[in-house]
Scaffold this motif. Structure first.
Motif, PDB file in Angstrom:
ATOM      1  N   LYS A   1     -73.722 -16.439  49.138  1.00 51.48           N
ATOM      2  CA  LYS A   1     -72.650 -17.423  50.082  1.00 51.48           C
ATOM      3  C   LYS A   1     -71.345 -17.123  49.823  1.00 51.48           C
ATOM      4  CE  LYS A   1     -72.194 -22.003  51.355  1.00 51.48           C
ATOM      5  NZ  LYS A   1     -72.578 -23.683  51.244  1.00 51.48           N
ATOM      6  N   ALA A   2     -70.996 -16.835  48.316  1.00 55.21           N
ATOM      7  CA  ALA A   2     -69.657 -16.394  47.901  1.00 55.21           C
ATOM      8  C   ALA A   2     -69.266 -15.358  48.346  1.00 55.21           C
ATOM      9  CB  ALA A   2     -69.628 -16.742  46.440  1.00 55.21           C
ATOM     10  N   GLY A   3     -69.872 -14.368  48.869  1.00 51.16           N
ATOM     11  CA  GLY A   3     -69.600 -12.975  49.309  1.00 51.16           C
ATOM     12  C   GLY A   3     -69.955 -11.839  48.464  1.00 51.16           C
ATOM     13  N   ALA A   4     -71.235 -11.965  47.680  1.00 54.72           N
ATOM     14  CA  ALA A   4     -71.733 -10.876  47.239  1.00 54.72           C
ATOM     15  C   ALA A   4     -72.446 -10.114  48.283  1.00 54.72           C
ATOM     16  CB  ALA A   4     -72.694 -11.306  46.312  1.00 54.72           C
ATOM     17  N   VAL A   5     -72.329  -8.694  47.958  1.00 56.05           N
ATOM     18  CA  VAL A   5     -73.188  -7.743  48.730  1.00 56.05           C
ATOM     19  C   VAL A   5     -74.593  -7.736  48.774  1.00 56.05           C
ATOM     20  CG1 VAL A   5     -73.368  -5.279  49.370  1.00 56.05           C
ATOM     21  CG2 VAL A   5     -71.071  -6.301  49.046  1.00 56.05           C
ATOM     22  N   ASP A   6     -74.962  -7.866  47.427  1.00 56.71           N
ATOM     23  CA  ASP A   6     -76.463  -7.839  47.235  1.00 56.71           C
ATOM     24  C   ASP A   6     -76.765  -8.626  46.010  1.00 56.71           C
ATOM     25  OD1 ASP A   6     -78.936  -7.242  48.037  1.00 56.71           O
ATOM     26  OD2 ASP A   6     -78.669  -5.202  48.429  1.00 56.71           O
ATOM     27  N   PHE A   7     -78.142  -8.705  45.749  1.00 55.85           N
ATOM     28  CA  PHE A   7     -78.471  -9.415  44.495  1.00 55.85           C
ATOM     29  C   PHE A   7     -79.802  -8.942  44.273  1.00 55.85           C
ATOM     30  CE2 PHE A   7     -80.736 -12.555  42.129  1.00 55.85           C
ATOM     31  CZ  PHE A   7     -79.887 -13.418  41.270  1.00 55.85           C
ATOM     32  N   LEU A   8     -80.081  -7.911  43.195  1.00 59.99           N
ATOM     33  CA  LEU A   8     -81.135  -7.150  42.914  1.00 59.99           C
ATOM     34  C   LEU A   8     -81.710  -7.662  41.594  1.00 59.99           C
ATOM     35  CD1 LEU A   8     -79.728  -3.570  43.675  1.00 59.99           C
ATOM     36  CD2 LEU A   8     -80.867  -5.075  45.319  1.00 59.99           C
ATOM     37  N   PRO A   9     -83.064  -7.810  41.840  1.00 59.17           N
ATOM     38  CA  PRO A   9     -83.912  -8.408  40.664  1.00 59.17           C
ATOM     39  C   PRO A   9     -84.313  -7.032  39.978  1.00 59.17           C
ATOM     40  CG  PRO A   9     -85.063  -8.732  42.291  1.00 59.17           C
ATOM     41  CD  PRO A   9     -83.608  -8.373  43.072  1.00 59.17           C
ATOM     42  N   LYS A  10     -84.312  -7.051  38.428  1.00 60.30           N
ATOM     43  CA  LYS A  10     -84.814  -5.836  37.799  1.00 60.30           C
ATOM     44  C   LYS A  10     -86.060  -6.168  37.692  1.00 60.30           C
ATOM     45  CE  LYS A  10     -80.530  -5.563  34.975  1.00 60.30           C
ATOM     46  NZ  LYS A  10     -80.103  -6.147  33.512  1.00 60.30           N
ATOM     47  N   PRO A  11     -86.857  -5.075  37.754  1.00 58.06           N
ATOM     48  CA  PRO A  11     -86.491  -3.602  37.897  1.00 58.06           C
ATOM     49  C   PRO A  11     -86.367  -3.284  39.478  1.00 58.06           C
ATOM     50  CG  PRO A  11     -88.891  -3.662  37.667  1.00 58.06           C
ATOM     51  CD  PRO A  11     -88.469  -5.117  37.502  1.00 58.06           C
ATOM     52  N   PHE A  12     -85.122  -2.528  39.639  1.00 56.98           N
ATOM     53  CA  PHE A  12     -84.902  -2.338  41.263  1.00 56.98           C
ATOM     54  C   PHE A  12     -84.906  -0.387  41.300  1.00 56.98           C
ATOM     55  CE2 PHE A  12     -81.113  -3.042  38.852  1.00 56.98           C
ATOM     56  CZ  PHE A  12     -80.488  -1.874  38.765  1.00 56.98           C
ATOM     57  N   LYS A  13     -85.287  -0.107  42.281  1.00 57.15           N
ATOM     58  CA  LYS A  13     -85.435   1.326  42.455  1.00 57.15           C
ATOM     59  C   LYS A  13     -83.990   1.824  42.532  1.00 57.15           C
ATOM     60  CE  LYS A  13     -89.679   1.247  44.818  1.00 57.15           C
ATOM     61  NZ  LYS A  13     -90.700   1.514  46.357  1.00 57.15           N
ATOM     62  N   PRO A  14     -83.747   2.942  42.198  1.00 53.75           N
ATOM     63  CA  PRO A  14     -82.351   3.554  42.148  1.00 53.75           C
ATOM     64  C   PRO A  14     -81.762   3.734  43.589  1.00 53.75           C
ATOM     65  CG  PRO A  14     -83.872   5.076  40.605  1.00 53.75           C
ATOM     66  CD  PRO A  14     -84.650   3.696  41.179  1.00 53.75           C
ATOM     67  N   LYS A  15     -82.706   3.936  44.477  1.00 55.89           N
ATOM     68  CA  LYS A  15     -82.383   3.976  45.884  1.00 55.89           C
ATOM     69  C   LYS A  15     -81.887   2.742  46.353  1.00 55.89           C
ATOM     70  CE  LYS A  15     -83.897   5.108  50.559  1.00 55.89           C
ATOM     71  NZ  LYS A  15     -85.134   5.481  51.247  1.00 55.89           N
ATOM     72  N   GLN A  16     -82.392   1.634  45.910  1.00 56.11           N
ATOM     73  CA  GLN A  16     -82.075   0.282  46.448  1.00 56.11           C
ATOM     74  C   GLN A  16     -80.446   0.093  46.052  1.00 56.11           C
ATOM     75  OE1 GLN A  16     -85.368  -1.890  44.439  1.00 56.11           O
ATOM     76  NE2 GLN A  16     -85.034  -3.256  46.407  1.00 56.11           N
ATOM     77  N   LEU A  17     -80.206   0.384  44.651  1.00 53.21           N
ATOM     78  CA  LEU A  17     -78.771   0.048  43.977  1.00 53.21           C
ATOM     79  C   LEU A  17     -77.873   1.040  44.859  1.00 53.21           C
ATOM     80  CD1 LEU A  17     -77.108  -1.259  41.782  1.00 53.21           C
ATOM     81  CD2 LEU A  17     -77.658   0.748  40.780  1.00 53.21           C
ATOM     82  N   LEU A  18     -78.177   2.230  45.269  1.00 54.72           N
ATOM     83  CA  LEU A  18     -77.247   3.194  45.664  1.00 54.72           C
ATOM     84  C   LEU A  18     -76.879   2.887  47.011  1.00 54.72           C
ATOM     85  CD1 LEU A  18     -78.667   6.550  44.468  1.00 54.72           C
ATOM     86  CD2 LEU A  18     -76.405   5.250  43.580  1.00 54.72           C
ATOM     87  N   GLU A  19     -78.103   2.134  47.647  1.00 55.44           N
ATOM     88  CA  GLU A  19     -77.867   1.737  49.025  1.00 55.44           C
ATOM     89  C   GLU A  19     -76.928   0.455  49.160  1.00 55.44           C
ATOM     90  OE1 GLU A  19     -81.765   1.024  50.426  1.00 55.44           O
ATOM     91  OE2 GLU A  19     -81.911   3.258  51.258  1.00 55.44           O
ATOM     92  N   SER A  20     -76.976  -0.439  48.060  1.00 53.46           N
ATOM     93  CA  SER A  20     -76.190  -1.545  47.974  1.00 53.46           C
ATOM     94  C   SER A  20     -74.603  -1.248  47.506  1.00 53.46           C
ATOM     95  CB  SER A  20     -76.647  -2.587  46.753  1.00 53.46           C
ATOM     96  OG  SER A  20     -77.913  -2.962  47.237  1.00 53.46           O
ATOM     97  N   VAL A  21     -74.443  -0.359  46.806  1.00 51.01           N
ATOM     98  CA  VAL A  21     -73.333   0.360  46.261  1.00 51.01           C
ATOM     99  C   VAL A  21     -72.476   1.041  47.695  1.00 51.01           C
ATOM    100  CG1 VAL A  21     -71.917   2.258  45.171  1.00 51.01           C
ATOM    101  CG2 VAL A  21     -73.838   0.874  43.860  1.00 51.01           C
ATOM    102  N   GLU A  22     -73.385   1.475  48.459  1.00 48.04           N
ATOM    103  CA  GLU A  22     -72.779   2.119  49.512  1.00 48.04           C
ATOM    104  C   GLU A  22     -72.193   1.190  50.453  1.00 48.04           C
ATOM    105  OE1 GLU A  22     -70.994   5.105  51.746  1.00 48.04           O
ATOM    106  OE2 GLU A  22     -71.941   5.319  49.665  1.00 48.04           O
ATOM    107  N   ARG A  23     -73.037   0.122  50.768  1.00 49.08           N
ATOM    108  CA  ARG A  23     -72.632  -1.061  51.609  1.00 49.08           C
ATOM    109  C   ARG A  23     -71.458  -1.798  51.155  1.00 49.08           C
ATOM    110  NH1 ARG A  23     -78.012  -2.116  51.678  1.00 49.08           N
ATOM    111  NH2 ARG A  23     -78.170  -3.707  50.173  1.00 49.08           N
TER     112      ARG A  23
END
Length: 212
Positions: A96-118
């Motif tokens: 709600k405060a504007g974060a792009v994503d909230f990833l619980p560990k463990p996450f897949k590398p692809k998930q993180l890279l997609e979030s970074v790109e967004r």
């Protein structure tokens, strides 16, 4: 403004920082690492697009308070939260405060890279809007106080004669000021004027009555 995007990693766990750096380096992102939110906040804001990967739980200043600090300082880094201790209310709060994503560990590398790109895409768009806003405001600053008054009234839809009645000047004088406004702003119509005002974040005064 440098256009080089940077991905910042803020995590108190050295092994996590190194692991994320390897992943980001492999994806050809420029990175900087920080072991605390306070250390990151002491760094001057990056003038180009940026993404901050931040752990929710850190000593001293946690991820949520870090986000609030950035907002309080008027900074607009795009945040991707990672956590091993997250819950739905926490996720809802940071999103709600504007974060792009909230990833619980463990996450897949692809998930993180997609979030970074967004995050970087959003940051690029934000910088573009800021650049347009600064340019539009610099154009408006070229106007004299009288030209600015005329511009405001023209933006409300008044005709030259009506503007003259409002400001107590001859219609011919209004036309001259209006021509100067158009020339200085590099526009040819009221529609284009409205675009400049919108980009500058300027709202024309609301008309409650018109002298004719």
């Amino acid at each position: 403004m440098t256009s080089t995007p940077i991905v910042f990693v803020t995590d108190d766990d050295a092994s996590v920082r190194k692991s994320l750096q390897r992943l980001l380096d492999a994806a050809q992102y420029e990175t900087e690492l920080f072991e605390s939110a306070s250390e990151f906040l002491s760094r001057p804001a990056h003038p180009g697009p940026s993404c901050v990967i931040v752990d929710v739980r850190m000593p001293e200043l946690n991820g949520i308070d870090f986000q609030k600090a950035l907002i309080d300082q008027g900074r607009e880094e795009q945040l991707v939260f990672i956590t091993g201790h997250g819950d739905i209310p926490m996720c809802a709060e940071v999103m709600k405060a504007g974060a792009v994503d909230f990833l619980p560990k463990p996450f897949k590398p692809k998930q993180l890279l997609e979030s970074v790109e967004r995050a970087l895409t959003r940051s690029v768009e934000q910088h573009h809007r800021a650049s347009e806003k600064n340019h539009a405001r610099s154009l408006l600053q070229r106007l004299t106080p009288r030209e600015y008054q005329v511009m405001e009234l023209v933006a409300t839809g008044l005709l030259n004669k009506q503007v003259g009645a409002e400001l107590g000047m001859a219609e011919k004088t209004v036309k001259t000021h209006r021509a100067h406004v158009m020339q200085k702003l590099g526009i040819t119509s009221v529609a284009e004027l409205m675009v400049v005002l919108q980009k500058a974040g300027v709202t024309p005064p609301v008309r409650t009555g018109t002298k004719v």
